[in-house]
Design an enzyme around this catalytic site. Structure first.
Site, PDB file in Angstrom:
ATOM      1  CE  LYS A  22       7.660   5.408  -0.759  1.00  0.00           C
ATOM      2  NZ  LYS A  22       7.796   4.194   0.055  1.00  0.00           N
ATOM      3  CG  ASN A  23       6.212   1.908  -2.600  1.00  0.00           C
ATOM      4  OD1 ASN A  23       7.210   2.412  -2.062  1.00  0.00           O
ATOM      5  ND2 ASN A  23       5.025   1.949  -2.062  1.00  0.00           N
ATOM      6  NE  ARG A  94       8.405  -4.040   5.195  1.00  0.00           N
ATOM      7  CZ  ARG A  94       8.607  -5.212   5.769  1.00  0.00           C
ATOM      8  NH1 ARG A  94       9.315  -5.271   6.885  1.00  0.00           N
ATOM      9  NH2 ARG A  94       8.134  -6.319   5.259  1.00  0.00           N
ATOM     10  CB  CYS A 118       7.960   1.816  10.411  1.00  0.00           C
ATOM     11  SG  CYS A 118       6.579   1.164   9.501  1.00  0.00           S
ATOM     12  NE  ARG A 123       5.794  -2.463   6.868  1.00  0.00           N
ATOM     13  CZ  ARG A 123       6.076  -1.366   6.162  1.00  0.00           C
ATOM     14  NH1 ARG A 123       6.210  -0.222   6.771  1.00  0.00           N
ATOM     15  NH2 ARG A 123       6.270  -1.436   4.867  1.00  0.00           N
ATOM     16  CG  ASP A 306       0.867   2.543   0.317  1.00  0.00           C
ATOM     17  OD1 ASP A 306       1.716   2.148  -0.493  1.00  0.00           O
ATOM     18  OD2 ASP A 306       0.815   2.115   1.491  1.00  0.00           O
ATOM     19  NE  ARG A 398      10.568   6.828   4.408  1.00  0.00           N
ATOM     20  CZ  ARG A 398       9.878   5.771   4.808  1.00  0.00           C
ATOM     21  NH1 ARG A 398       9.149   5.830   5.901  1.00  0.00           N
ATOM     22  NH2 ARG A 398       9.923   4.643   4.129  1.00  0.00           N
TER      23      ARG A 398
END
Ligand code: EPZ
Length: 419
Positions: A22-23, A94, A118, A123, A306, A398
């Site tokens: 995802k990132n 974000r 968040c 952030r 994470d 997500r």
């Protein structure tokens, strides 16, 4: 509202295919705005964050087609427009701020909703703006919207006070078409940074040093389209590795990049969890009883923030005293409260979580507080006695594509239900 219902008991065993990261996918999708030509991006999981990013890019005029079965996205940003009213969507995700760099690179202008805070922290984007200012961007922030304008982006030397992943990515995207050279010092070195640099080089950008603390970019006149395969998701992989450890299971992760998992593999090894390369991927299994540990989240190649929540689950069932220190975000222990409802013995003192492992974790009704905290609750439920009901699972979806199906294939009794 959807929930996961998990019945503990099974050992995770079998093979799981790890999805694209995802990132890595999010900044690469944003970077496709830098060229008028078509880009084909493969190994893109149809996560809600990805869907939101694609919706945002369409709002700026990009033509998108997403083959969700092939997990392949085609993006053609022939003509771009800056909508008068910035997308409210940007407020909720974000990563949407990552289009700032590519809009500035392509158009010299951007107008975006400021990403709000968040669950895990405020952030801020001050380091992104610091880099843009060095390159000649004027910024104005009012009513929750940031207006960015640059007559002509010029290269410069940017020192990042903190090796911010997003700021490094945004400055890279703004710099590839700027006039002259840019040097980013104290840059983030995560694998996702290298993947973005590989995509940009595939489009004709001149970038070097990615993966180290200093990145060099030489602006070029224009970029062409390219095809790119997104790297596997090291955090999804790490999450399943912890699941195997917690259930004394034996799992093979297909399609992972072992190099990206080194900090996680090293910490798992400390608590008697072994990994080995096998024909179809990376095998992970426990050899002996779990051992308590101390871990501290750091920028890559340090231990990834994470994976902090997932390791807190692991330590919650590991006899002995463990310490988890979160240095990256100011509020990333929200999952601890939910874990305590399941019997976990966790004491939070500022950035430190003192965990006393215990063998009496029981199922309960809990809610996902954020993406990784939610995944950590699923892991704890695997080792709990009885049934666990997890609410607010949109947080989990997500970042984890079809997590319940992947867990079922590994022998877990998990159901997604509508309430
Ligand atoms: C990226 O977020 C990831 N998200 C996060 O993953 C990850 O936790 C984080 O990097 C750290 O590895 C994406 O890539 C989409 P940062 P990002 O900028 O870029 C401070 C997940 O679970 N900071 O490296 O927002 C910031 O407050 C998500 O997949 C500033 O002070 O992270 C934080 O304390 C969660 N000013 C620290 O740096 C800035 O301008 C790290 O943030 C920018 C950041």
């Amino acid at each position: 509202m959807e929930k996961f219902i998990v019945h503990a008991g099974g050992k995770l065993s079998g093979t799981v295919k790890i999805s694209g990261a995802k990132n890595a996918a999010l900044p690469i999708l944003a970077a496709a705005l830098l060229t008028k030509e078509k880009c084909i991006i493969q190994n893109v999981p149809p996560l809600t964050d990805v869907e939101h990013m694609l919706e945002l890019l369409e709002g700026f005029g990009a033509k998108i087609s997403f083959d969700r079965n092939k997990e392949e996205v085609e993006i053609e940003a022939l003509e771009l427009v800056i909508p008068e009213e910035p997308y409210e969507l940007a407020r909720s995700m974000r990563a949407s701020f990552l289009v700032a760099g590519s809009l500035l690179g392509r158009l010299g202008v951007a107008k975006l909703s400021l990403p709000g805070g968040c669950q895990i922290g405020t952030r801020p984007v001050d380091l992104h703006l610091k880099g843009f200012r060095v390159m000649g961007v004027k910024d104005k922030m009012e009513y929750g919207v940031v207006d960015l304008v640059a007559k002509r982006l010029k290269g410069g030397i940017v020192y990042l006070d903190f090796p911010s992943v997003g700021a490094t990515e945004n400055i890279m995207m703004a710099a590839v078409l700027a006039k002259g050279k840019t040097k980013i010092e104290n840059a983030a070195a995560e694998p996702e940074i290298i993947d973005l640099a590989n995509f940009l080089r595939g489009c004709g950008a001149k970038i070097s040093g990615d993966g180290t603390g200093t990145i060099y970019i030489e602006g070029v006149e224009g970029l062409h389209g390219c095809s790119h395969q997104v790297i596997p998701d090291r955090i999804e992989a790490g999450t399943f590795m912890v699941g195997a450890a917690m259930t004394d299971g034996d799992v093979v992760l297909e399609g992972v990049e072992e190099e990206h998992l080194k900090p996680v593999i090293a910490k798992l090894l400390e608590c008697n969890v072994k990994t080995e390369k096998v024909a179809n991927g990376l095998r992970v299994y426990r050899k002996g009883k779990l051992l308590p540990m101390q871990l501290k989240t750091m920028p890559y190649p340090g231990f990834p923030t994470d994976m902090q929540a997932q390791f807190m689950s692991l330590m919650s069932i590991t006899k002995g005293s463990s310490l988890v220190t979160e240095t990256m975000f100011e509020n990333r222990f929200l999952h601890a409260g939910e874990m305590q409802r399941m019997g976990a013995d966790i004491r939070i003192e500022s950035r430190n979580a003192f965990v006393e492992g215990c063998d009496h974790i029981t199922g309960s009704q809990v809610v996902a507080t954020d993406l990784r905290g939610g995944a950590a609750l699923i892991l704890l439920a695997l080792a709990a006695q009885g049934e666990t009901e997890i609410g607010e699972i949109h947080h989990i979806e997500r970042g984890y594509y079809h997590i319940e199906e992947k867990l079922k294939k590994l022998g877990v009794d998990i159901e997604k239900i509508q309430m």
